[in-house]
Motif scaffolding. Structure first.
Motif, PDB file in Angstrom:
ATOM      1  N   GLY A 119      -6.897   0.107   2.979  1.00 11.80           N
ATOM      2  CA  GLY A 119      -6.872   1.301   3.822  1.00 11.80           C
ATOM      3  C   GLY A 119      -8.265   1.900   3.890  1.00 11.80           C
ATOM      4  O   GLY A 119      -8.791   2.149   4.958  1.00 11.80           O
ATOM      5  N   ASP A 120      -8.859   2.147   2.731  1.00 12.22           N
ATOM      6  CA  ASP A 120     -10.267   2.564   2.649  1.00 12.22           C
ATOM      7  C   ASP A 120     -11.104   1.305   2.445  1.00 12.22           C
ATOM      8  O   ASP A 120     -10.603   0.284   1.989  1.00 12.22           O
ATOM      9  CB  ASP A 120     -10.499   3.494   1.447  1.00 12.22           C
TER      10      ASP A 120
ATOM     11  N   ARG B 263       0.832  -1.210   0.000  1.00  9.97           N
ATOM     12  CA  ARG B 263       0.000   0.000   0.000  1.00  9.97           C
ATOM     13  C   ARG B 263       0.863   1.256   0.000  1.00  9.97           C
ATOM     14  O   ARG B 263       0.519   2.251  -0.634  1.00  9.97           O
ATOM     15  CB  ARG B 263      -0.909   0.025   1.234  1.00  9.97           C
ATOM     16  N   GLU B 264       1.979   1.208   0.725  1.00 10.67           N
ATOM     17  CA  GLU B 264       2.858   2.378   0.804  1.00 10.67           C
ATOM     18  C   GLU B 264       3.406   2.741  -0.571  1.00 10.67           C
ATOM     19  O   GLU B 264       3.400   3.908  -0.973  1.00 10.67           O
ATOM     20  CB  GLU B 264       4.015   2.122   1.783  1.00 10.67           C
TER      21      GLU B 264
ATOM     22  N   SER C 249       0.653   4.105  -2.770  1.00 10.19           N
ATOM     23  CA  SER C 249       0.338   5.486  -2.403  1.00 10.19           C
ATOM     24  C   SER C 249       1.362   6.460  -2.976  1.00 10.19           C
ATOM     25  O   SER C 249       1.008   7.510  -3.528  1.00 10.19           O
ATOM     26  CB  SER C 249       0.275   5.608  -0.881  1.00 10.19           C
TER      27      SER C 249
ATOM     28  N   SER D 157      -6.038   0.205  -3.007  1.00 10.55           N
ATOM     29  CA  SER D 157      -4.982  -0.497  -2.289  1.00 10.55           C
ATOM     30  C   SER D 157      -5.308  -0.802  -0.835  1.00 10.55           C
ATOM     31  O   SER D 157      -4.412  -1.045  -0.045  1.00 10.55           O
ATOM     32  CB  SER D 157      -3.690   0.321  -2.361  1.00 10.55           C
TER      33      SER D 157
END
Length: 177
Positions: A49-50, A19-20, A23, A47
């Motif tokens: 997170g949401d 995810r990092e 982003s 990805s």
């Protein structure tokens, strides 16, 4: 001639192992799109997170470039019908960023499932209609095997490009089996 985001469809999918990284990549893509394609090439991230439900409206509106982690993209391909419609006949690029890490993290099977779902969505399933790009700091045996995967590249040949310290490129073409 003004085209809607749905008409443009999804032109590019960039798969990132984390995810990092997704982003960070999305931030760069957003800057590039805003400066060069404002209004008609809209990038978006899938990805985690949401919640998937909070991502769905953006997918429905149409994302020209999707930066995603394999698990979340696979989830949307299975559950968000509008995503498949936005890809149908429109996808031009499939980028596997840090392909070595995607494989090291055990995400190779998810990548293959993604490609299978995208190909199954098309009327002509014999040859991929997109270009595949594998980006990797190291070209391991598993990355080379992925590059030669017929499902990913069909009968297309591969060109390996390696950067050097002299800022020149050396090229090596590798034919698929």
């Amino acid at each position: 001639l003004k085209m809607s985001r749905k008409e443009v469809g999804t032109k590019c999918i960039i798969l990132c192992p984390t995810r990092e990284l997704a982003s960070q990549t999305l931030t760069v893509i957003e800057t590039l799109c805003q400066a060069n394609f404002a209004g008609w090439m809209v990038p978006g991230g899938l990805s985690g997170g949401d919640s998937r439900n909070s991502e769905k409206p953006r997918v429905r509106k149409g994302l020209g470039i999707i930066v995603a982690t394999p698990g979340r993209l696979l989830d949307h391909l299975n559950k968000t019908e509008s995503l498949l419609m936005n890809l149908k006949g429109k996808l031009q690029w499939l980028v596997l960023d840090e392909a070595d890490r995607l494989l090291d993290m055990g995400l190779g099977d998810q990548v293959k499932q993604i490609v299978q779902l995208i190909r199954a969505n098309e009327a002509s399933k014999s040859q991929p209609w997109w270009r595949s790009v594998l980006v990797s700091a190291t070209v391991t045996d598993s990355v080379q095997a992925l590059a030669k995967e017929r499902m990913l590249c069909g009968d297309q040949s591969w060109m390996w490009i390696k950067g050097t310290n002299e800022k020149s490129l050396s090229k090596k073409t590798v034919e698929t089996d």
